[in-house]
Design a protein around this motif. Structure first.
Motif, PDB file in Angstrom:
ATOM      1  N   ILE A   6      20.183 -16.998 -32.907  1.00  0.00           N
ATOM      2  CA  ILE A   6      19.882 -15.803 -33.681  1.00  0.00           C
ATOM      3  C   ILE A   6      19.829 -14.059 -32.885  1.00  0.00           C
ATOM      4  CG2 ILE A   6      18.373 -14.198 -35.322  1.00  0.00           C
ATOM      5  CD1 ILE A   6      17.330 -16.315 -35.860  1.00  0.00           C
ATOM      6  N   LYS A   7      19.871 -13.908 -31.349  1.00  0.00           N
ATOM      7  CA  LYS A   7      20.621 -12.886 -30.939  1.00  0.00           C
ATOM      8  C   LYS A   7      21.904 -13.226 -30.315  1.00  0.00           C
ATOM      9  CE  LYS A   7      16.273 -11.803 -28.510  1.00  0.00           C
ATOM     10  NZ  LYS A   7      15.277 -11.224 -28.109  1.00  0.00           N
ATOM     11  N   SER A   8      22.160 -14.341 -29.961  1.00  0.00           N
ATOM     12  CA  SER A   8      23.517 -14.643 -29.784  1.00  0.00           C
ATOM     13  C   SER A   8      24.456 -14.303 -30.874  1.00  0.00           C
ATOM     14  CB  SER A   8      23.791 -16.147 -29.482  1.00  0.00           C
ATOM     15  OG  SER A   8      23.017 -16.784 -28.263  1.00  0.00           O
ATOM     16  N   ILE A   9      24.487 -14.697 -32.167  1.00  0.00           N
ATOM     17  CA  ILE A   9      25.498 -14.249 -33.277  1.00  0.00           C
ATOM     18  C   ILE A   9      25.602 -12.471 -33.359  1.00  0.00           C
ATOM     19  CG2 ILE A   9      25.321 -14.614 -35.881  1.00  0.00           C
ATOM     20  CD1 ILE A   9      23.697 -17.364 -35.149  1.00  0.00           C
ATOM     21  N   LEU A  10      24.191 -11.844 -33.243  1.00  0.00           N
ATOM     22  CA  LEU A  10      24.071 -10.561 -33.426  1.00  0.00           C
ATOM     23  C   LEU A  10      24.834  -9.724 -32.889  1.00  0.00           C
ATOM     24  CD1 LEU A  10      20.518  -9.627 -34.818  1.00  0.00           C
ATOM     25  CD2 LEU A  10      22.926 -10.287 -36.144  1.00  0.00           C
ATOM     26  N   PHE A  11      24.520 -10.300 -31.274  1.00  0.00           N
ATOM     27  CA  PHE A  11      25.284 -10.084 -29.867  1.00  0.00           C
ATOM     28  C   PHE A  11      26.776 -10.156 -30.521  1.00  0.00           C
ATOM     29  CE2 PHE A  11      26.746  -9.994 -26.302  1.00  0.00           C
ATOM     30  CZ  PHE A  11      27.342  -8.488 -25.673  1.00  0.00           C
ATOM     31  N   PHE A  12      27.565 -11.539 -31.432  1.00  0.00           N
ATOM     32  CA  PHE A  12      28.955 -11.849 -31.185  1.00  0.00           C
ATOM     33  C   PHE A  12      28.917 -10.297 -32.602  1.00  0.00           C
ATOM     34  CE2 PHE A  12      31.858 -14.081 -32.984  1.00  0.00           C
ATOM     35  CZ  PHE A  12      32.996 -14.664 -31.834  1.00  0.00           C
ATOM     36  N   LEU A  13      28.110 -11.196 -33.011  1.00  0.00           N
ATOM     37  CA  LEU A  13      28.897  -9.848 -34.658  1.00  0.00           C
ATOM     38  C   LEU A  13      28.813  -8.521 -34.396  1.00  0.00           C
ATOM     39  CD1 LEU A  13      29.237  -9.661 -37.963  1.00  0.00           C
ATOM     40  CD2 LEU A  13      26.465  -9.416 -37.968  1.00  0.00           C
ATOM     41  N   LEU A  14      28.165  -8.438 -33.844  1.00  0.00           N
ATOM     42  CA  LEU A  14      27.887  -6.762 -33.254  1.00  0.00           C
ATOM     43  C   LEU A  14      29.215  -6.469 -32.424  1.00  0.00           C
ATOM     44  CD1 LEU A  14      24.582  -5.708 -32.665  1.00  0.00           C
ATOM     45  CD2 LEU A  14      25.824  -4.328 -34.538  1.00  0.00           C
ATOM     46  N   ALA A  15      29.709  -7.287 -31.880  1.00  0.00           N
ATOM     47  CA  ALA A  15      30.911  -7.626 -30.567  1.00  0.00           C
ATOM     48  C   ALA A  15      31.938  -7.721 -30.818  1.00  0.00           C
ATOM     49  CB  ALA A  15      30.350  -8.310 -29.587  1.00  0.00           C
TER      50      ALA A  15
END
Length: 190
Positions: A6-15
């Motif tokens: 979930i953190k990876s998904i959110l980090f990628f989305l924000l990036a």
């Protein structure tokens, strides 16, 4: 494990969102007047070519920055060292590290493009001389939509081009990191 994904998904989305914002601002400041002038003077293929070159360069820069940021942790360095000690090649490390990310990165990127894809499919006249913020937010993909003249082909090619660039940059980063770790560590040389 689920929290990490979930953190990876959110980090990628924000990036991706931050990358699009930065790319649109740079385009607006550096190239908007050039592309607008070309489009207005009916040099549409040149306007699209400038936008295409910018889009590819912007994707390369985004991919490099994102890859470096996501690999700067001590945990990643230790992971790389362990893989080198285990005798893993750069392609093997790349495959093990990044291919599973496609399961969430492609849907996230596709989701970011949905509003623009719908907008493009409903729009009758494309005008790069009077593009507004929403269009500029997707300027790195815009050229593929214009070139194909199709929202479906545009989104498919946009996702394909982005991930080819991202994964090429990631592979180069893995190969360079692996080489530097081996060169700079007596225990990893063998």
């Amino acid at each position: 494990m689920k929290t990490k994904i979930i953190k990876s998904i959110l980090f990628f989305l924000l990036a991706v969102l931050a990358g699009h914002l930065a790319e649109s601002i740079v385009f607006g400041l550096a190239l908007n007047s050039i592309v607008s002038g070309l489009w207005r003077d009916e040099y549409t293929s040149k306007a699209v070519a400038v936008t295409a070159v910018y889009g590819v360069i912007a994707h390369v820069v985004f991919s490099a920055v994102y890859s470096v940021i996501s690999s700067r942790s001590v945990e990643f360095r230790e992971y790389m060292k362990n893989e080198i000690r285990a005798g893993s090649s750069a392609p093997a490390i790349f495959k093990k590290t990044y291919l599973k990310n496609l399961l969430y990165e492609v849907p996230v990127y596709f989701t970011v493009l949905i509003p623009f894809t719908l907008y493009f499919s409903l729009l009758k006249n494309i005008d790069l001389s009077n593009s507004f913020s929403f269009e500029k937010f997707h300027i790195t993909e815009f050229w593929l939509y214009i070139t194909t003249g199709s929202a479906a082909a545009g989104v498919f090619l946009s996702v394909t081009v982005f991930f080819l660039i991202l994964y090429a940059v990631r592979f180069i980063m893995i190969a360079v990191t692996r080489k530097k770790l081996i060169e700079n560590s007596v225990t990893l040389q063998g």
